[in-house]
Motif scaffolding. Structure first.
Motif, PDB file in Angstrom:
ATOM      1  N   ARG A  60       0.856  -1.186   0.000  1.00 44.85           N
ATOM      2  CA  ARG A  60       0.000   0.000   0.000  1.00 44.85           C
ATOM      3  C   ARG A  60       0.893   1.237   0.000  1.00 44.85           C
ATOM      4  NH1 ARG A  60      -3.932  -0.776   5.019  1.00 44.85           N
ATOM      5  NH2 ARG A  60      -1.985  -1.492   5.954  1.00 44.85           N
TER       6      ARG A  60
ATOM      7  N   LEU B  44       0.958   5.536  -0.125  1.00 36.98           N
ATOM      8  CA  LEU B  44       0.359   6.860  -0.124  1.00 36.98           C
ATOM      9  C   LEU B  44       1.422   7.804  -0.655  1.00 36.98           C
ATOM     10  CD1 LEU B  44      -1.731   9.012   0.501  1.00 36.98           C
ATOM     11  CD2 LEU B  44      -0.947   9.003   2.887  1.00 36.98           C
TER      12      LEU B  44
ATOM     13  N   LEU C  47      -8.629   7.310   0.709  1.00 36.73           N
ATOM     14  CA  LEU C  47      -7.662   7.194   1.806  1.00 36.73           C
ATOM     15  C   LEU C  47      -8.156   6.177   2.834  1.00 36.73           C
ATOM     16  CD1 LEU C  47      -6.719  10.956   2.262  1.00 36.73           C
ATOM     17  CD2 LEU C  47      -5.250   9.143   1.374  1.00 36.73           C
TER      18      LEU C  47
ATOM     19  N   LEU D  10      -5.928   3.004   3.886  1.00 37.85           N
ATOM     20  CA  LEU D  10      -5.364   2.925   5.224  1.00 37.85           C
ATOM     21  C   LEU D  10      -6.154   2.020   6.165  1.00 37.85           C
ATOM     22  CD1 LEU D  10      -4.448   6.711   5.645  1.00 37.85           C
ATOM     23  CD2 LEU D  10      -2.983   4.828   4.837  1.00 37.85           C
TER      24      LEU D  10
END
Length: 334
Positions: free
Chosen positions: A172, A174, A329, A333
């Protein structure tokens, strides 16, 4: 939340003198002394003297708390990249598991964990020197000495900026960028077949910094998307594909990502803010910014306008853009 509030306070109260020193006497010095910088961490030809930034990074960042979280396993790894001037190689410093660290804090190149034709992954205890070297844009800030090796910005040779995260088997990502997001419904500006005037040095410098700092991330994300599509297709077509791949070669996995980008052009924001704050700048900084403030191109100004009126607006824009991406998001997350 206290750490986030502290970081927000820094950006909301930022002044140019918190980042660099600049004196017009540098511009009238003799040829041998022209823009020659000497700092506690290195030196060389550079536009700015970043001594104030050095002090902030060394004393304001909670290094001990960072090391405690890495050593306890609460933070798996911390990485940054710099370019070794002598060899031209991108050195990716990693502090974390898989043997990446275990040296005392301070300037240390560390143990080589992995090498490619253009980059080296080194495990070391990352300190202020490594971080400052990773941000030493050539000709803008002076080179930084790390264990006797001169280092500059890692983006100079880091063609795959997401590489360290993938090396640690992250699934993952970001990614926070500063290049404006253009939706599929927006059309690109019409470019005239023949430009009325040749590009100025300011325009070319802004474009060069964009290509150096921003474009590799875009390409890295496209590469990951293509790889994801291939893995998904292969797993669907051949049910045992991923298992066999892991057993016979190495394990690969689909990598999910969210790329947060500003919904507004930050160069245009800088162009709008600079005339407002110009009178607040010291004389030498004001002369410099007036020299690079091209009315048709503000990308270069956007890199150097360390002023709270500008950084406050960037923070508010980032918060609003993240709020619009709340669902993405949350999925990433959560």
């Amino acid at each position: 939340m206290a750490a986030a509030a502290t970081l927000s306070y820094f950006w909301r109260e930022l002044e140019p003198q918190h980042i660099y020193k600049m004196h017009l006497r540098d511009l009238v010095s003799g040829r041998d002394a022209f823009l020659q910088r000497r700092t506690a961490l290195g030196g060389g030809t550079a536009l700015f003297d970043p001594s104030p930034l050095y002090e902030h990074v060394r004393h304001a960042i909670p290094w001990r708390a960072l090391y405690e979280r890495i050593d306890s396993g609460a933070l798996r790894a911390f990485a940054c990249a710099a370019t070794d001037v002598a060899s031209g190689r991108c050195i990716q410093f990693a502090d974390g598991d898989q043997g990446a660290r275990r040296s005392a804090p301070g300037p240390d190149l560390g143990e080589t964990l992995r090498e490619t034709p253009t980059s080296t992954l080194r495990g070391t205890r990352i300190g202020p020197e490594h971080v400052l070297a990773s941000a030493a844009i050539p000709f803008v800030f002076p080179s930084v000495s790390v264990n006797g090796r001169w280092m500059v910005d890692g983006a100079l040779r880091q063609n795959t900026p997401l590489g360290p995260a993938l090396q640690y088997q992250s699934d993952r990502l970001l990614v926070i960028g500063v290049k404006r997001h253009r939706s599929e419904t927006q059309t690109a500006p019409v470019t005239p077949a023949v430009a009325p005037d040749p590009p100025s040095a300011v325009t070319l410098a802004g474009r060069a910094l964009n290509a150096l700092m921003l474009d590799p991330i875009e390409e890295d994300l496209r590469r990951i998307q293509r790889w994801n599509a291939m893995l998904i297709w292969a797993a669907d077509a051949y049910p045992d594909f991923l298992e066999r791949l892991g057993n016979e070669h190495r394990a690969y996995k689909v990598v999910r990502s969210v790329h947060l980008r500003p919904s507004e052009d930050i160069g245009r924001i800088a162009a709008r803010i600079f005339p407002i704050v110009s009178a607040e700048l010291d004389w030498s900084s004001r002369v410099f910014f007036e020299a690079i403030a091209d009315p048709h191109e503000a990308d270069l100004v956007s890199y150097f306008l360390f002023h709270k009126r500008y950084t406050r607006e960037l923070e508010e824009l980032g918060y609003a853009d993240a709020e619009r991406a709340e669902a993405e998001l949350g999925a990433l997350l959560g």
